[in-house]
Design an enzyme around this catalytic site. Structure first.
Site, PDB file in Angstrom:
ATOM      1  N   ASN A   7      -7.822  32.279 -21.483  1.00  0.00           N
ATOM      2  CA  ASN A   7      -6.388  32.250 -21.195  1.00  0.00           C
ATOM      3  C   ASN A   7      -6.218  31.338 -19.981  1.00  0.00           C
ATOM      4  OD1 ASN A   7      -3.746  32.675 -20.522  1.00  0.00           O
ATOM      5  ND2 ASN A   7      -3.887  34.906 -20.444  1.00  0.00           N
ATOM      6  N   ARG A  91      -5.456  31.675 -25.817  1.00  0.00           N
ATOM      7  CA  ARG A  91      -4.078  32.149 -25.795  1.00  0.00           C
ATOM      8  C   ARG A  91      -3.162  30.934 -25.630  1.00  0.00           C
ATOM      9  NH1 ARG A  91      -0.431  34.552 -21.109  1.00  0.00           N
ATOM     10  NH2 ARG A  91       1.239  35.278 -22.421  1.00  0.00           N
ATOM     11  N   HIS A 180       4.961  38.068 -26.074  1.00  0.00           N
ATOM     12  CA  HIS A 180       4.055  39.236 -26.071  1.00  0.00           C
ATOM     13  C   HIS A 180       3.665  39.627 -27.497  1.00  0.00           C
ATOM     14  CE1 HIS A 180       6.568  40.432 -22.325  1.00  0.00           C
ATOM     15  NE2 HIS A 180       5.459  39.873 -21.884  1.00  0.00           N
ATOM     16  N   LEU A 209       5.901  47.095 -21.550  1.00  0.00           N
ATOM     17  CA  LEU A 209       6.612  47.141 -20.272  1.00  0.00           C
ATOM     18  C   LEU A 209       5.641  46.842 -19.137  1.00  0.00           C
ATOM     19  CD1 LEU A 209       8.561  50.455 -21.005  1.00  0.00           C
ATOM     20  CD2 LEU A 209       9.298  48.111 -21.479  1.00  0.00           C
ATOM     21  N   GLY A 210       5.709  45.620 -18.641  1.00  0.00           N
ATOM     22  CA  GLY A 210       4.842  45.227 -17.530  1.00  0.00           C
ATOM     23  C   GLY A 210       5.664  44.433 -16.541  1.00  0.00           C
ATOM     24  N   GLY A 212       6.495  41.435 -17.026  1.00  0.00           N
ATOM     25  CA  GLY A 212       7.452  40.959 -18.031  1.00  0.00           C
ATOM     26  C   GLY A 212       7.501  42.033 -19.101  1.00  0.00           C
ATOM     27  N   ARG A 241      13.006  39.250 -13.293  1.00  0.00           N
ATOM     28  CA  ARG A 241      13.899  38.586 -14.268  1.00  0.00           C
ATOM     29  C   ARG A 241      15.055  39.521 -14.636  1.00  0.00           C
ATOM     30  NH1 ARG A 241       9.253  37.101 -18.422  1.00  0.00           N
ATOM     31  NH2 ARG A 241       7.725  37.645 -16.847  1.00  0.00           N
ATOM     32  N   ASP A 284       7.591  45.551  -8.067  1.00  0.00           N
ATOM     33  CA  ASP A 284       6.519  46.383  -8.613  1.00  0.00           C
ATOM     34  C   ASP A 284       7.027  47.816  -8.843  1.00  0.00           C
ATOM     35  OD1 ASP A 284       3.123  46.235  -8.307  1.00  0.00           O
ATOM     36  OD2 ASP A 284       4.089  48.205  -8.424  1.00  0.00           O
ATOM     37  N   GLY A 332       1.346  47.621 -18.250  1.00  0.00           N
ATOM     38  CA  GLY A 332       1.216  48.276 -16.942  1.00  0.00           C
ATOM     39  C   GLY A 332       2.142  49.462 -16.734  1.00  0.00           C
ATOM     40  N   GLY A 334       4.374  50.867 -19.133  1.00  0.00           N
ATOM     41  CA  GLY A 334       4.389  51.738 -20.316  1.00  0.00           C
ATOM     42  C   GLY A 334       3.179  52.660 -20.372  1.00  0.00           C
ATOM     43  N   GLU A 386      -4.679  42.413 -25.380  1.00  0.00           N
ATOM     44  CA  GLU A 386      -4.353  41.133 -26.015  1.00  0.00           C
ATOM     45  C   GLU A 386      -5.606  40.293 -26.223  1.00  0.00           C
ATOM     46  OE1 GLU A 386      -1.351  41.179 -22.920  1.00  0.00           O
ATOM     47  OE2 GLU A 386      -0.123  39.916 -24.203  1.00  0.00           O
TER      48      GLU A 386
HETATM   49  P1  AMP Z   1       1.358  44.328 -16.202  1.00  0.00           P
HETATM   50  O1  AMP Z   1       2.222  43.102 -16.119  1.00  0.00           O
HETATM   51  O2  AMP Z   1       1.158  44.820 -17.598  1.00  0.00           O
HETATM   52  O3  AMP Z   1       0.067  44.194 -15.444  1.00  0.00           O
HETATM   53  O4  AMP Z   1       2.160  45.510 -15.457  1.00  0.00           O
HETATM   54  C1  AMP Z   1       2.493  45.442 -14.103  1.00  0.00           C
HETATM   55  C2  AMP Z   1       3.468  46.552 -13.793  1.00  0.00           C
HETATM   56  O5  AMP Z   1       2.849  47.812 -14.084  1.00  0.00           O
HETATM   57  C3  AMP Z   1       3.887  46.609 -12.329  1.00  0.00           C
HETATM   58  O6  AMP Z   1       5.289  46.785 -12.225  1.00  0.00           O
HETATM   59  C4  AMP Z   1       3.172  47.845 -11.829  1.00  0.00           C
HETATM   60  O7  AMP Z   1       3.861  48.471 -10.780  1.00  0.00           O
HETATM   61  C5  AMP Z   1       3.170  48.719 -13.059  1.00  0.00           C
HETATM   62  N1  AMP Z   1       2.193  49.803 -12.907  1.00  0.00           N
HETATM   63  C6  AMP Z   1       0.849  49.716 -12.824  1.00  0.00           C
HETATM   64  N2  AMP Z   1       0.301  50.937 -12.586  1.00  0.00           N
HETATM   65  C7  AMP Z   1       1.333  51.821 -12.508  1.00  0.00           C
HETATM   66  C8  AMP Z   1       1.441  53.224 -12.271  1.00  0.00           C
HETATM   67  N3  AMP Z   1       0.369  53.975 -12.070  1.00  0.00           N
HETATM   68  N4  AMP Z   1       2.680  53.781 -12.261  1.00  0.00           N
HETATM   69  C9  AMP Z   1       3.783  53.024 -12.462  1.00  0.00           C
HETATM   70  N5  AMP Z   1       3.750  51.704 -12.687  1.00  0.00           N
HETATM   71  C10 AMP Z   1       2.549  51.089 -12.709  1.00  0.00           C
END
Ligand code: AMP
Length: 407
Positions: A7, A91, A180, A209-210, A212, A241, A284, A332, A334, A386
């Site tokens: 990636n 990717r 995604h 849900l991350g 993005g 965003r 975050d 992250g 979800g 992924e």
């Molecule tokens: P990703 O882009 O999939 O890596 O997700 C990042 C997002 O996941 C960020 O907003 C993090 O704050 C959230 N995240 C990671 N661990 C946790 C957790 N234990 N509780 C709540 N949100 C989390």
């Protein structure tokens, strides 16, 4: 069959090496700060010590050279010869309207990829660069492109067209593409596997849900609608965003604040979402949840907007599919936020959604069924992967790929 997954971003290269016979991860790593001071590679071979090497990495070629060196290293390596790698899966963010699945990256495909640069100017160029360097350094190994947009190419016209003059679709291919896709496809397949059901018989909503985020309606195994669209900004609010907004806001704000095109773009992509609504608390989710517990109103209203937005999408996609069998949370937020899952599923019993809050809170980022026995909809948490999906598609294509005599 060993598959290397690459990636390639503008200043980083993430990689993983899988043994597909065992479906096991042999090594993973990250090359960071390419072309920037302080560049380094972190290499994590499974079951061995990890390697951190700070070294000048002026370009992607040097980055991939270091990945190959690390994989072959006598102490930190996991293969003895490069010929052990059967294929490389890349990717690629945008595959335009042309690719509804993964493809072998031959010369024709490479030429086509250049056409999509306009659609993903930040992502596709470094993706293409990574492919070219790998083709150069590993010339006898087939390379496969796996597109974020491909899974959504099944979305029908009624859902992919926007209500702007049709000529703009014809002239510039302005339409909903969705992103995604590799993650949505992976968790939808896993959901069917977990439930021992045929994917083709299920109506699923997948919530990735991350940082993005996107929500997808998957009917009979196919994406029929998704919340990200032409760009990566629509749908629910994200880290920075804005998600869905009334387009009228854009010219209004530009005029009021005397903003250039670049400035308004920066606000909508980089200063909105969690960060903007919370007036700078954080992009975050963890920080927002912590602040909300302390009673911070700015954090609370931001979370409320997100929960409400998610509920609306679940309602809309349930209507679009005329029903719902499975609701999946991934990525992250979800995977790791029971609080969000509870808030979203609360008061959705009209749709037959009920979750068991003890299981929801005990789930700890692992795959789980979090709905109650009497819930009409099965609610799942499934960690996304992924990279594994890219390796899987790559292996599948290469199993069907037979080089012509003389190659
Ligand atoms: P990703 O882009 O999939 O890596 O997700 C990042 C997002 O996941 C960020 O907003 C993090 O704050 C959230 N995240 C990671 N661990 C946790 C957790 N234990 N509780 C709540 N949100 C989390």
């Amino acid at each position: 069959m060993k598959i290397l997954v690459v990636n390639s971003g503008s200043s980083s290269i993430k990689y993983r090496l899988y043994d597909m016979a065992e479906e096991s991860l042999l090594a993973k790593g990250l090359v960071e700060r390419i072309g920037i001071e302080g560049s380094l590679i972190n290499h994590y071979p499974s079951g061995k010590d990890f390697l951190k090497k700070e070294i000048d990495i002026p370009d992607h070629r040097k980055g991939i050279e270091l990945v190959i060196e690390a994989l072959l290293d006598s102490r930190y390596g996991v293969i003895k010869s490069i010929s052990e790698i059967s294929a490389v899966g890349h990717r690629v963010v945008h595959g335009g309207e042309k690719y509804s699945g993964s493809v072998l990256l031959n010369e024709d495909v490479m030429n086509t990829l250049n056409e999509f640069i306009e659609l993903a100017p930040l992502h596709n160029p470094p993706n293409i660069l990574g492919i070219k360097v790998c083709q150069d350094l590993l010339p006898n190994i087939p390379q496969v492109g796996v597109f974020d947009t491909a899974f959504h190419q099944s979305i029908p016209e009624q859902a992919f067209l926007y209500g702007i003059p049709y000529g703009f679709y014809e002239k510039y291919r302005i339409r909903r593409y969705g992103f995604h896709g590799t993650s949505h496809k992976y968790v939808a397949q896993k959901a069917a596997e977990m439930l021992g059901k045929d994917l083709k018989e299920l109506k699923i909503i997948t919530c990735h849900l991350g940082n993005g985020s996107s929500i997808t309606a998957v009917k009979e195994g196919k994406s029929i609608d998704t919340s990200l669209g032409f760009g990566t900004i629509s749908g629910v609010i994200m880290g920075t965003r804005c998600g869905d907004i009334d387009p009228a806001i854009i010219p209004y704000l530009m005029e009021k604040e005397n903003l250039s095109f670049k400035e308004i773009n920066n606000i909508l992509y980089k200063k909105s979402g969690f960060m903007g609504l919370s007036e700078g608390i954080s992009s975050d989710m963890r920080d927002l949840e912590e602040e909300a517990i302390k009673g911070n109103k700015r954090a609370k209203r931001t979370l409320d907007v997100l929960y409400y937005g998610l509920k609306k999408y679940i309602g809309a996609y349930t209507a679009a599919m005329n029903g719902l069998d499975v609701l999946v949370f991934t990525a992250g937020i979800g995977e790791n936020s029971p609080k969000l899952r509870r808030a979203v599923c609360e008061d959705l019993n009209f749709f037959g959604i009920r979750i068991d809050d003890k299981i929801n809170y005990d789930q700890n980022g692992k795959k789980a069924i979090i709905s109650t026995e009497d819930s009409k909809v099965t609610v799942l948490v499934i960690p996304t992967d992924e990279e594994f999906m890219i390796a899987h598609d790559t292996a599948e294509i290469c199993n069907n790929f037979r080089p012509k005599a003389g190659h």
